[in-house]
Design a protein around this motif. Structure first.
Motif, PDB file in Angstrom:
ATOM      1  N   GLY E 162       0.816  -1.200   0.000  1.00  0.00           N
ATOM      2  CA  GLY E 162       0.000   0.000   0.000  1.00  0.00           C
ATOM      3  C   GLY E 162       0.853   1.255   0.000  1.00  0.00           C
ATOM      4  O   GLY E 162       0.439   2.315   0.449  1.00  0.00           O
ATOM      5  N   LEU E 163       2.079   1.133  -0.497  1.00  0.00           N
ATOM      6  CA  LEU E 163       2.926   2.318  -0.606  1.00  0.00           C
ATOM      7  C   LEU E 163       2.402   3.195  -1.730  1.00  0.00           C
ATOM      8  O   LEU E 163       1.756   2.713  -2.667  1.00  0.00           O
ATOM      9  CB  LEU E 163       4.364   1.913  -0.918  1.00  0.00           C
ATOM     10  N   GLU E 164       2.693   4.471  -1.612  1.00  0.00           N
ATOM     11  CA  GLU E 164       2.286   5.383  -2.685  1.00  0.00           C
ATOM     12  C   GLU E 164       3.092   5.051  -3.935  1.00  0.00           C
ATOM     13  O   GLU E 164       4.269   4.728  -3.851  1.00  0.00           O
ATOM     14  CB  GLU E 164       2.582   6.833  -2.283  1.00  0.00           C
ATOM     15  N   GLU E 165       2.494   5.184  -5.083  1.00  0.00           N
ATOM     16  CA  GLU E 165       3.226   4.879  -6.303  1.00  0.00           C
ATOM     17  C   GLU E 165       3.978   6.130  -6.757  1.00  0.00           C
ATOM     18  O   GLU E 165       3.604   6.789  -7.720  1.00  0.00           O
ATOM     19  CB  GLU E 165       2.277   4.386  -7.398  1.00  0.00           C
ATOM     20  N   PHE E 166       5.037   6.455  -6.012  1.00  0.00           N
ATOM     21  CA  PHE E 166       5.799   7.661  -6.318  1.00  0.00           C
ATOM     22  C   PHE E 166       6.652   7.495  -7.568  1.00  0.00           C
ATOM     23  O   PHE E 166       6.833   8.403  -8.354  1.00  0.00           O
ATOM     24  CB  PHE E 166       6.739   8.001  -5.157  1.00  0.00           C
ATOM     25  N   THR E 167       7.218   6.302  -7.688  1.00  0.00           N
ATOM     26  CA  THR E 167       8.218   6.103  -8.729  1.00  0.00           C
ATOM     27  C   THR E 167       7.583   6.177 -10.109  1.00  0.00           C
ATOM     28  O   THR E 167       6.566   5.528 -10.356  1.00  0.00           O
ATOM     29  CB  THR E 167       8.883   4.730  -8.560  1.00  0.00           C
ATOM     30  N   ASN E 168       8.150   6.981 -10.953  1.00  0.00           N
ATOM     31  CA  ASN E 168       7.723   6.975 -12.348  1.00  0.00           C
ATOM     32  C   ASN E 168       8.957   7.085 -13.223  1.00  0.00           C
ATOM     33  O   ASN E 168      10.087   7.120 -12.723  1.00  0.00           O
ATOM     34  CB  ASN E 168       6.744   8.115 -12.629  1.00  0.00           C
ATOM     35  N   VAL E 169       8.756   7.128 -14.502  1.00  0.00           N
ATOM     36  CA  VAL E 169       9.894   7.101 -15.417  1.00  0.00           C
ATOM     37  C   VAL E 169      10.834   8.268 -15.153  1.00  0.00           C
ATOM     38  O   VAL E 169      12.061   8.110 -15.190  1.00  0.00           O
ATOM     39  CB  VAL E 169       9.410   7.074 -16.879  1.00  0.00           C
ATOM     40  N   SER E 170      10.292   9.430 -14.830  1.00  0.00           N
ATOM     41  CA  SER E 170      11.168  10.588 -14.619  1.00  0.00           C
ATOM     42  C   SER E 170      12.076  10.387 -13.415  1.00  0.00           C
ATOM     43  O   SER E 170      13.270  10.683 -13.476  1.00  0.00           O
ATOM     44  CB  SER E 170      10.337  11.849 -14.397  1.00  0.00           C
ATOM     45  N   TRP E 171      11.496   9.900 -12.328  1.00  0.00           N
ATOM     46  CA  TRP E 171      12.313   9.638 -11.138  1.00  0.00           C
ATOM     47  C   TRP E 171      13.439   8.673 -11.469  1.00  0.00           C
ATOM     48  O   TRP E 171      14.591   8.899 -11.134  1.00  0.00           O
ATOM     49  CB  TRP E 171      11.453   9.025 -10.026  1.00  0.00           C
ATOM     50  N   VAL E 172      13.038   7.593 -12.116  1.00  0.00           N
ATOM     51  CA  VAL E 172      14.043   6.572 -12.442  1.00  0.00           C
ATOM     52  C   VAL E 172      15.097   7.160 -13.362  1.00  0.00           C
ATOM     53  O   VAL E 172      16.298   6.987 -13.146  1.00  0.00           O
ATOM     54  CB  VAL E 172      13.365   5.342 -13.083  1.00  0.00           C
ATOM     55  N   ALA E 173      14.640   7.885 -14.365  1.00  0.00           N
ATOM     56  CA  ALA E 173      15.591   8.461 -15.329  1.00  0.00           C
ATOM     57  C   ALA E 173      16.570   9.368 -14.605  1.00  0.00           C
ATOM     58  O   ALA E 173      17.778   9.330 -14.858  1.00  0.00           O
ATOM     59  CB  ALA E 173      14.833   9.230 -16.401  1.00  0.00           C
ATOM     60  N   GLY E 174      16.041  10.166 -13.680  1.00  0.00           N
ATOM     61  CA  GLY E 174      16.917  11.056 -12.929  1.00  0.00           C
ATOM     62  C   GLY E 174      17.990  10.283 -12.179  1.00  0.00           C
ATOM     63  O   GLY E 174      19.173  10.595 -12.253  1.00  0.00           O
ATOM     64  N   TRP E 175      17.554   9.240 -11.501  1.00  0.00           N
ATOM     65  CA  TRP E 175      18.521   8.462 -10.723  1.00  0.00           C
ATOM     66  C   TRP E 175      19.489   7.706 -11.614  1.00  0.00           C
ATOM     67  O   TRP E 175      20.637   7.485 -11.253  1.00  0.00           O
ATOM     68  CB  TRP E 175      17.801   7.526  -9.753  1.00  0.00           C
TER      69      TRP E 175
END
Lengths: 265, 240, 384, 298, 337
Positions: E162-175
């Motif tokens: 039930g975690l928030e779905e924070f991760t998206n392509v932009s976050w991943v791309a940034g990291w």
């Protein structure tokens, strides 16, 4: 304390491997700027002495002092930091790294481990890197390696690899350089060239050098003073001429002639 | 018996042997001398199949009148089966095996029933080995290990015995014992090829010798002649 | 090289998209089961059951005037990541409902994605009673909740078997088994029985000698041992308990609903075992008999375990809801599913009448005596 | 906790230990000769178990014959794996072989699921093997005795083979120094192959017993024995056969006693305990209890 | 000394990432987005493991353990305040009011993983070769067991969900960009050179004054930090973290990427991570259409073994390919000033 004035002062160094005494009661004093050779037949314990002095092996007993500092129990890295650099008998280059990078590694201990500098690509980092490259190039030039700096070390011929190793050792900015069989595997021209280079390093930078070598031509021509090890013990010391004419040394090297010893000498 | 014909050998990228040419006749003792790094050990390892020449070939005949075969591309185990026995540098005894087991390994390829008998004769040659027959070879002294290594090499009943620096790190008395045994072995019909740092002893023992320098044969001839050759001394002690 | 991979990839990815359209547009349902890895022995039969249901429905002319059901199956690989990717893949494929999973750890990463899109997800085997609350109104359970099955066997062991002292063995590596033990313990304590020993093991354990030795030494001696495990350990624990001369009744939940409890110890030793499970095994209802016959005809083996009919029921439940709704949109389906009352599934009647939306469903108490299964009673929960 | 309880636990640990030992020996042998941590070794156990199942249930062969064929199958698998995957990698860095063996393990497991289905199968020995015997407070079954005796017999046979036979001496010689071994005329390819064959044969037999003892097998069953025997081998000193046996018994006993003597809730920490011990042993005595210093090769 | 090509490549990479993530988030469906995100996470994992394994030669199987530590930490920090009492009734008092936004939570997760790596490093880094592999595998299993049993914080085997779905392509791309940039910088700095030197010949490196322990520990820590961050991203992408996810199999998968790409090569790791993640997805239709589940794993294992036999150094070996580094500008020491 007598060792005060010497650059390196070794007192009664002993190394045992199990029951075998590899080095027994080895002593040596080196003054700043000397060029000394350590010779002896195979298995005499020369490399063991080097391994002890550079901290790779720990001595069983005895002490040695560098600039009056007792460094007997130092690790190789600490030994390197106080100013002792070495090469290895069976060349130990970082094979996948380029020649230049091999030399650059030697600067690591003097120049920052600054992790944040590295990541944020600060001015300081750029400057250090530039400086390192600069100096590495100088050492490469000194050892005639300028043409080869971008080659991976493993692709170099034997003689060149030896020179890279020496350049790398010099790059740590040592006061004492230990060369373990620098001419092994080199052909006569290469050896001659190496001889010149060593002389040059010695003269130019007032470097103290201790050489283990089998190529007698090189040692005899290069060194001011020689020590002969046999079966872990110091057999003789003296100038090249004295050594060359010492019957004990000849015996150790060429074996004990039963008849007709004069035929050889 | 053995003709090493102009072989070139590389180790990795390093060109170790250049055009090495060595010929061994039946019943001879041949010495291979030279400074460290000259390529002596490499030559031996190439002959016994641990290394393979890039150029040139090695021919071998097991006995007089036997057909010559090319062995330069064979694996070591097959070369051993033709009667070549190589006693490696540093003795190479199996330190965790007992003395007797070491000898048995030496007879690995033999299928006859005289192995036990041969072990006895090795024991006769070196009585100390019999005393220690059940001890792990690693506990033996250097000299005893050398005797064991030599005995082990003889267990395959070789026609050609290859020895790499048998005197390395040994006391003079032991060296003398070993060399005396080698002479005796030779008189019993075993051809010997020996690499030795101890040049004088090697030249004294051998009939003919080759001097290697940086991967090349620079001198060869009768040992008695070489002993008198100043070049030999120079190769060892330098000087001009 | 890279280009080649991408080309091949695109080719494969386009395969399912390129399936030719039938006369009427098919109704797409997604199935998410772990077909490889540790869960595969449980999940594979469920998928086979679901596929069987689809086949039968399609053979009988499909739903809503001849629309066929297309079951799109994705392997969840016993891996949360694969479960989540799989769910997204199904959703991108335009499914109107999803089924799957026999363990809440895999429902939790995938079902919320369905919830977010308002597409119903029917879990065929996960029995965690809090699932609908955790995920939302799109989640439906085919099976009863763990509370029900634990209460059922607790009631039975206390009342019918006369168990006053009980030992509890729990597989401490799974949520399902821990929950089961928790509810059993709760009910037994409420009833006034005493828990004399709580012992633990881990999934994949083969040797229970330490637990058995401890059980033998506990005082007072328990009247029964409750073993909370999945099928993989069910046969093993029974076998080893019996072989070590312990004859006390073994009680458990639907994890014991497997042939392994008879085949592994052998008929002689498979004795005095009681478990609560879906009203399916040894049940004479026509749905059950028909299902077993169909399954054997289709796959050549009898249903491997109760998860096969559960998978079957998941599809049947959806088909029933679609028929009742007269429409195959997710929204209609969701509403229709929520109104399910008395649907005669193979594993018992399903009604979503509770506020927790865990179905009110009969629980069979099955006894195993000398290798023979026998339904002892059907337990019904009190509707809260 | 009376004497009987502890005696029973000790007996259980012994039985478990002897099964670990059969797997660990092969593991250790292979490591000793080629310095390879062969992660696929556990999957040979699985293959052995399924071969037994097929031969007993489908072909209906008598038990001793089954055991013989299982042994052969194990040997064959060992040779096959060595020949097609590890031999071409010989001389590469050690971790190469290790990764490859992980790959082989995953491959075998998935092939198992694909061809045999993931369902656990029941696996029954003839009923006379299931009889219960009582020795004072300790009870065990015929099959346990068979396991211990077989394990003991095979261990003795193996130690005899390694200590006394020509092949054994060749194996030890090869393990110590490949080059010199070749100079003695030893065909190291054959020797290494023989080592893989023997080690894998033992693992396959262990699979037979594993199935017989627990009565249930599945395609993923090899993971646990593989991992445990590996730990056992490291505790005893990889490369040493007596070490592997000792390590296996220590592991078997300590697992059973850890679960049996501590309060029940600690059972869930058993694997953490096992691996914690492993790490401590690795750090404190890198050569294990009976291992020999293999210096830079390690 | 070196050409400017890497700088251009970085610029290009950032530009590409920006355009790509913005573009794809608008056009592609969730499935593609998930695959792209996982590809990115795999890139972070492979590149960071490459620091530990490829640069410093520490054969670590413990990467998923650091992921788990980072993932759980991040998850606990971002857990919605309303859901906490419901989902985690037994949470220790001091943890209840702790809450952070996603980005700082990721950083804390990464740092915590790095801290654990420091502690682990002190004990296991004296081991060499595959003994280290074994010890880190043990560490991984210990972490799994602890997560399984620390019910009050981790909810045991069920894990946190039930975690928030924070991760998206932009976050991943940034990291991904941050990871590649950092690891690249490390590789071509004094630090990276000393790591490579330690890997090639620790004794020679030590004799040149390189502190072996510091260098190794640093490599492990950097790897662990990014693994922790990747764990956080991972958890908030699938909205759940469970002990079972961070398994030996995952460890194996990351190592496959590193080995196939070439241990030590960042370009290699990136390429291999992309190929590997896509290949698994590519096998899905094959498996699903023919009902032969597991073929993907079999084929990948087979390919791995073939690569180990025929090209043990991987696609790019230790180095970076010329199209990234560019040609060296020759300059002599005199005009370098």
């Amino acid at each position: 304390m007598t060792h005060k004035k010497h650059l390196l002062h070794v007192v009664d160094l002993v190394k045992r491997f199990g029951g075998l005494v590899a080095v027994s009661d080895y002593s040596l004093t080196l003054e700043q700027g000397e060029l000394v050779g350590l010779i002896g037949p195979n298995g005499a314990g020369k490399t063991t002495v080097f391994n002890l002095l550079s901290g790779v092996l720990k001595s069983s007993s005895g002490n040695f002092f560098f600039n009056s500092q007792n460094i007997t129990k130092f690790s190789p890295a600490q030994t390197a930091r106080v100013g002792i650099a070495r090469t290895f008998q069976n060349i130990r280059l970082f094979e996948d790294l380029s020649v230049l990078d091999n030399i650059k590694v030697a600067f690591h201990m003097h120049h920052g481990k600054g992790f944040l500098n590295t990541i944020f690509h600060t001015k300081k980092f750029r400057q250090t890197e530039k400086e390192i490259t600069q100096k590495a190039m100088e050492f490469a030039e000194l050892m005639n390696l300028t043409e080869l700096i971008h080659e991976p070390a493993k692709k170099l011929p034997y003689g060149d690899q030896r020179r890279v190793e020496i350049a790398r050792a010099l790059a740590t900015n040592p006061k004492l350089l230990l060369l373990d069989e620098p001419a092994a595997g080199m052909n006569p021209q290469e050896t001659a060239e190496l001889m010149r280079t060593i002389k040059e390093i010695h003269a130019k930078q007032d470097m103290t050098i201790l050489i283990v070598e089998h190529d007698m031509r090189l040692v005899m021509n290069l060194c001011q003073r020689l020590q002969v090890l046999n079966q872990g013990q110091l057999l003789a010391q003296g100038t090249p001429e004295e050594i060359q004419n010492s019957p004990e040394v000849i015996k150790a090297y060429l074996g004990s002639p039963k008849e007709n010893p004069h035929a050889i000498c | 018996m053995l003709s090493v014909e102009n072989i070139d050998v590389y180790r990795g990228r390093t060109h170790v042997l250049r055009q090495v040419d060595i010929h061994v006749k039946h019943g001879e003792i041949i010495a291979l001398i030279g400074a460290n790094g000259a390529g002596k050990t490499t030559t031996l390892r190439t002959i016994s199949g641990l290394l393979h020449p890039a150029k040139g070939k090695i021919l071998y005949a097991a006995g007089k009148g036997k057909r010559q075969i090319e062995i330069s591309s064979l694996p070591p185990e097959q070369i051993v089966s033709t009667g070549v026995s190589h006693c490696p540098e540093g003795r190479g005894v199996f330190s965790q095996l007992s003395v007797k087991e070491n000898l048995l390994v030496g007879a690995y390829l033999r299928k006859d029933n005289k192995i036990e008998q041969d072990i006895q004769s090795i024991y006769e040659m070196f009585p100390i080995l019999e005393e220690r027959s059940t001890q792990a070879a690693g506990n033996l002294s250097g000299g005893e290990q050398m005797m064991l290594a030599l005995g082990r090499s003889l267990m395959s009943r070789p026609k050609l015995l290859i020895l790499d620096e048998p005197s390395l790190g040994l006391a003079p008395l032991v060296i003398e014992t070993i060399f005396n045994k080698l002479k005796k072995i030779n008189t019993e019909g075993v051809t010997i090829l020996i690499v030795e740092q101890n040049a004088v002893m090697a030249l004294e023992l051998s009939h003919r010798a080759y001097v290697l320098e940086t991967g090349r044969v620079t001198l060869f001839g009768r040992s008695a002649d070489l002993t008198l050759n100043p070049e030999v001394q120079k190769a060892y002690l330098g000087g001009e | 090289m890279k280009k080649c991979f991408i080309t091949i990839g695109l080719f494969f990815m386009s395969l399912p998209l390129a399936t030719p359209c039938f006369s009427a547009e098919p109704i797409k349902i997604g199935a998410l089961y772990s077909l490889t890895g540790g869960m595969s022995s449980i999940d594979t039969p469920s998928l086979r059951g679901a596929e069987l249901a689809v086949k039968i429905i399609n053979k009988n002319g499909g739903l809503l005037d001849g629309r066929m059901i297309e079951l799109i199956s994705v392997d969840a690989k016993t891996d949360q990541k694969a479960a989540a990717i799989g769910a997204k893949k199904l959703l991108s494929n335009g499914v109107i409902a999803g089924i799957g999973h026999s363990d809440p750890s895999f429902v939790l990463p995938s079902a919320p994605l369905f919830q977010k899109k308002g597409i119903p997800f029917v879990t065929s085997g996960a029995t965690l009673p809090t699932l609908p609350m955790m995920i939302g109104d799109c989640l439906f359970m085919v099976p009863f909740g763990d509370d029900d099955q634990s209460f059922a066997i607790a009631d039975y062991s206390f009342k019918s078997l006369g168990v006053k002292n009980v030992a509890i063995w729990t597989d401490n590596s799974m949520d399902f088994t821990k929950t089961l033990s928790k509810f059993y313990k709760q009910r037994m304590t409420e009833l006034g029985a005493k828990i004399v020993l709580e012992d633990f093991f881990m999934m994949g354990d083969k040797d229970f000698s330490a637990q058995i030795a401890r059980l033998k030494n506990v005082s007072p001696q328990p009247d029964a041992v409750f073993i909370s495990s999945i099928p993989n350990e069910a046969g093993l624990t029974t076998k080893q308990l019996r072989e070590n001369g312990l004859t006390l009744p073994i009680v458990s939940g639907d994890g014991f609903d497997t042939e392994l409890i008879v085949t592994v110890p052998g008929k002689e030793l498979a004795n005095d075992v009681y478990f609560s499970t879906h009203t399916y095994r040894a049940d004479p209802r026509p749905e059950v008999i028909q299902f077993i016959a169909d399954y054997e005809k289709e796959y050549g083996v009898p249903p491997e375990n109760a998860f096969a009919p559960l998978g079957y029921d998941a599809i049947a439940l959806i088909a029933d809801a679609i028929t009742r709704a007269g429409s195959a949109t997710p929204k209609a389906l969701k509403e229709s599913l929520a109104k399910t009352m008395g649907f005669k599934a193979v594993t018992g009647e399903i009604s979503y009448t509770r506020p927790s939306r865990v179905p009110v469903k009969g629980v069979s108490i099955i006894s195993v005596k000398k290798g023979e299964y026998n339904v002892e009673e059907i337990w019904f929960p009190t509707t809260k | 906790m009376d004497f009987g309880y502890i005696a029973q636990q000790l007996a259980n640990g012994l039985i478990l230990g002897s099964m670990y030992a059969l797997v660990a020996i092969g593991f250790s042998m292979i490591y000793g000769i080629v310095r390879l941590i062969n992660f696929a070794h556990g999957d040979i156990v699985m293959i052995g178990a399924f071969t037994t199942l097929v031969l007993m249930e489908t072909a209906g062969l008598p038990f001793p014959l089954v055991a013989f064929f299982v042994l052969l199958t194990g040997c064959g698998m060992g040779i096959l794996i060595e020949r097609i995957s590890f031999r071409p990698m010989r001389g590469a860095p050690q971790v190469t072989g290790f990764i490859a063996s992980l790959g082989i393990s995953i491959m075998l497991q998935n092939l198992g699921i694909l061809t045999l289905s993931a369902q656990p199968r029941n696996f029954s020995f003839p009923s006379y093997m299931q009889r219960i015997l009582n020795l004072g407070p300790v009870s065990f079954r015929v099959v346990d005795v068979v396991i211990i005796l077989t394990a003991f017999f095979l261990m003795v046979a193996l130690i005899f083979l390694v200590q006394k036979t020509k092949l054994g001496i060749a194996m030890r010689a090869t393990a110590e120094n490949i080059d010199v071994a070749r100079l003695m005329g030893i065909d190291i390819n054959k020797t290494i192959m023989a080592t893989f064959a023997i080690g894998s044969g033992l693992a396959a037999i262990a699979g037979l017993m594993w199935g017989g003892k627990f009565g249930q097998i599945d395609p993923l069953m090899g993971y646990v024995p593989g991992l445990k025997s590996f730990v056992a081998a490291v505790i005893g000193g990889v490369g040493s056969i007596p070490g592997a046996i000792l390590g296996a018994f220590i592991l078997g006993l300590s697992e059973v006693l850890f679960v049996g003597l501590l309060p029940p809730i600690y059972s869930s920490y058993r694997d953490a305990f096992v691996f914690g011990v492993l790490i401590i042993i690795l750090i404190a005595m890198p050569n294990g209890l009976l291992g020999k210093d293999i210096g830079d090769k390690a | 000394m070196e050409s400017n090509r890497p700088r251009y490549c970085l610029g290009l990479l950032i530009m590409f990432m920006v355009v790509f993530s913005l573009g794809i988030e608008r056009t592609a469906n969730d499935y593609i987005l998930a695959i792209v995100s996982f590809t990115g996470i795999n890139i972070i994992l492979a590149v960071s493991l490459n620091v530990t394994n490829g640069f410093a030669g520490l054969f670590s199987l413990g990467h998923p353990a650091f992921m788990a530590i980072g993932g759980y930490t991040t998850a606990l920090l971002t857990f919605s305040m309303e859901k906490k009492p419901l989902f985690l009734p037994d949470l220790p008092q001091w943890l209840i009011p702790v809450h952070l936004p996603f980005f700082p939570a990721l950083l804390v997760g990464g740092c915590f993983a790095a801290l654990v790596a420091q502690i682990v490093g002190i004990s296991v880094l004296r081991l060499k070769g595959h003994y280290l592999a074994v010890a880190t595998m043990g560490f991984l299993i210990i972490v799994q067991v602890l997560l399984n049993n620390a019910n009050s914080i981790t909810r045991g085997p069920l894990g946190l969900n039930g975690l928030e779905e924070f991760t998206n392509v932009s976050w991943v791309a940034g990291w991904v960009v941050v990871t590649i940039y950092t690891c690249w910088k490390i590789k071509f700095s004094s630090l990276g050179r000393s790591m490579l030197a330690v890997k090639e010949d620790s004794m020679a490196a030590n004799s040149l004054g390189v502190d072996l322990f510091y260098t190794r520990n640093f490599a492990l820590t950097v790897g662990a930090f990014f693994a922790g961050v990747a764990g956080g991203l991972w958890g908030h992408l699938i909205t759940a973290v469970t002990p079972g996810s961070f398994s030996l199999i995952m460890s194996f998968n990351i190592i496959v990427m590193v080995v196939v790409g070439g241990t030590g090569s960042i370009t290699g790791s990136v390429t291999a991570a992309i190929i590997f993640t896509l290949a698994i997805e590519c096998f899905r239709p094959l498996e699903e259409n023919f009902g032969i589940y597991g073929v993907g794993e079999i084929v990948i294992s087979l390919v791995l073994i073939l690569i180990l036999i025929f090209k043990p150094s991987g696609m790019f070996g230790t180095g970076e390919p010329k199209f990234v580094t560019g040609k060296y500008k020759q300059l002599s020491p005199t005009n370098g000033k």
